[in-house]
Design a protein around this motif. Structure first.
Motif, PDB file in Angstrom:
ATOM      1  N   CYS A   1       0.898  -0.931  -0.087  1.00  0.00           N
ATOM      2  CA  CYS A   1       0.162  -0.046  -0.072  1.00  0.00           C
ATOM      3  C   CYS A   1       0.991   1.295   0.155  1.00  0.00           C
ATOM      4  O   CYS A   1       1.585   1.454   0.898  1.00  0.00           O
ATOM      5  N   LYS A   2       0.615   1.990  -1.101  1.00  0.00           N
ATOM      6  CA  LYS A   2       1.189   3.325  -1.136  1.00  0.00           C
ATOM      7  C   LYS A   2       0.872   4.333  -0.352  1.00  0.00           C
ATOM      8  O   LYS A   2       1.586   5.518  -0.192  1.00  0.00           O
TER       9      LYS A   2
ATOM     10  N   SER B   1       7.360  -1.598  10.826  1.00  0.00           N
ATOM     11  CA  SER B   1       8.489  -2.171  10.134  1.00  0.00           C
ATOM     12  C   SER B   1       8.306  -1.804   8.626  1.00  0.00           C
ATOM     13  O   SER B   1       9.370  -1.692   8.022  1.00  0.00           O
ATOM     14  N   PHE B   2       6.749  -1.526   8.256  1.00  0.00           N
ATOM     15  CA  PHE B   2       6.649  -1.563   6.617  1.00  0.00           C
ATOM     16  C   PHE B   2       6.121  -0.169   6.469  1.00  0.00           C
ATOM     17  O   PHE B   2       6.620   0.200   5.270  1.00  0.00           O
ATOM     18  N   ARG B   3       5.435   0.355   7.178  1.00  0.00           N
ATOM     19  CA  ARG B   3       4.662   1.612   6.813  1.00  0.00           C
ATOM     20  C   ARG B   3       5.581   2.912   7.218  1.00  0.00           C
ATOM     21  O   ARG B   3       5.921   3.971   6.237  1.00  0.00           O
ATOM     22  N   TYR B   4       6.146   3.027   8.406  1.00  0.00           N
ATOM     23  CA  TYR B   4       6.759   3.964   8.797  1.00  0.00           C
ATOM     24  C   TYR B   4       8.084   4.234   7.877  1.00  0.00           C
ATOM     25  O   TYR B   4       8.365   5.400   7.413  1.00  0.00           O
ATOM     26  N   PRO B   5       8.937   3.458   7.455  1.00  0.00           N
ATOM     27  CA  PRO B   5       9.989   3.492   6.369  1.00  0.00           C
ATOM     28  C   PRO B   5       9.531   4.167   5.153  1.00  0.00           C
ATOM     29  O   PRO B   5      10.162   5.164   4.479  1.00  0.00           O
TER      30      PRO B   5
ATOM     31  N   LEU C   1       8.775   7.169  14.357  1.00  0.00           N
ATOM     32  CA  LEU C   1       8.692   7.526  12.703  1.00  0.00           C
ATOM     33  C   LEU C   1       9.741   8.418  12.212  1.00  0.00           C
ATOM     34  O   LEU C   1      10.548   8.029  11.337  1.00  0.00           O
ATOM     35  N   PHE C   2      10.082   9.527  12.810  1.00  0.00           N
ATOM     36  CA  PHE C   2      11.134  10.522  12.376  1.00  0.00           C
ATOM     37  C   PHE C   2      12.466  10.310  12.932  1.00  0.00           C
ATOM     38  O   PHE C   2      13.380  11.361  12.791  1.00  0.00           O
TER      39      PHE C   2
END
Length: 212
Positions: free
Chosen positions: A1-2, A128-132, A160-161
């Motif tokens: 999901c982008k 692990s997937f969305r934050y990056p 996140l940051f």
């Protein structure tokens, strides 16, 4: 999901919320949601929902861009996610919409494999997937100002940051925390019970001072 959020993803002003506050994804509307998920962001013509978050964002931005949009406050509020009037981007930490942080749709177990008891796994997968994905885009865009809303999730914004070893300051006379090197501000959640008028005044001044 982008899909990351709504509005102008290349804007120099980013807001980051917790998750979309709308109705949950269901088996009935799944196909429609998957179409949205193929894009990084979305615009939509009508933002007339009474979501306090949107109202407060509109109030923070209205004066700064008045000469450009020349709309009344109510009209701008309704058009704030329209491509012609979207001067900001609203990203969300979590991808699955929920009316509030304590609710969990039974459909999320059937569709995505996350029951309410699987929340920690959901959080781990999001980290692990969305934050990056969000962080990579943020680095690419280099917003001049990022405002994160929701004090109960400040640790997630820090995660996140990558702010764990960064210096921060409490902004005088407010409950806001600023990371000056990254120009990131941690704020209470944007509803009128949680964010004080003093905080809104401070944020409005900060927004007005941003060079875009």
């Amino acid at each position: 999901c982008k899909y990351i959020g709504s509005g102008n993803i290349n804007s120099k002003i980013w807001f980051v919320g917790i998750e979309e506050g709308g109705d949950p994804i269901t088996e009935k509307n799944l196909e429609e949601q998957l179409v949205i998920c193929r894009n990084e962001s979305q615009y939509f013509k009508d933002a007339s929902s009474k979501t306090p978050v949107w109202g407060i964002i509109a109030d923070l931005l209205y004066d700064k861009y008045l000469e450009e949009h020349k709309l009344g406050k109510k009209e701008y509020r309704q058009n704030m996610f329209n491509k012609d009037y979207s001067y900001f981007f609203l990203a969300e930490l979590f991808p699955l919409p929920r009316p509030n942080t304590s609710s969990w749709s039974e459909d999320y177990n059937k569709i995505f494999g996350y029951s309410k008891d699987d929340y920690k796994k959901y959080l781990s997968d999001v980290r692990s997937f969305r934050y990056p994905i969000i962080y990579k885009k943020w680095i690419e865009v280099k917003p001049s100002l990022t405002i994160c809303l929701g004090s109960s999730y400040w640790n997630e914004f820090i995660n996140l940051f990558n702010l764990g070893h960064s210096r921060f300051i409490n902004l005088p006379g407010s409950s806001l925390i600023k990371y000056p090197d990254q120009n990131i501000i941690l704020a209470p959640f944007f509803d009128y019970r949680r964010i004080k008028s003093e905080d809104r005044i401070t944020l409005k001044q900060i927004v007005n001072d941003v060079r875009v």
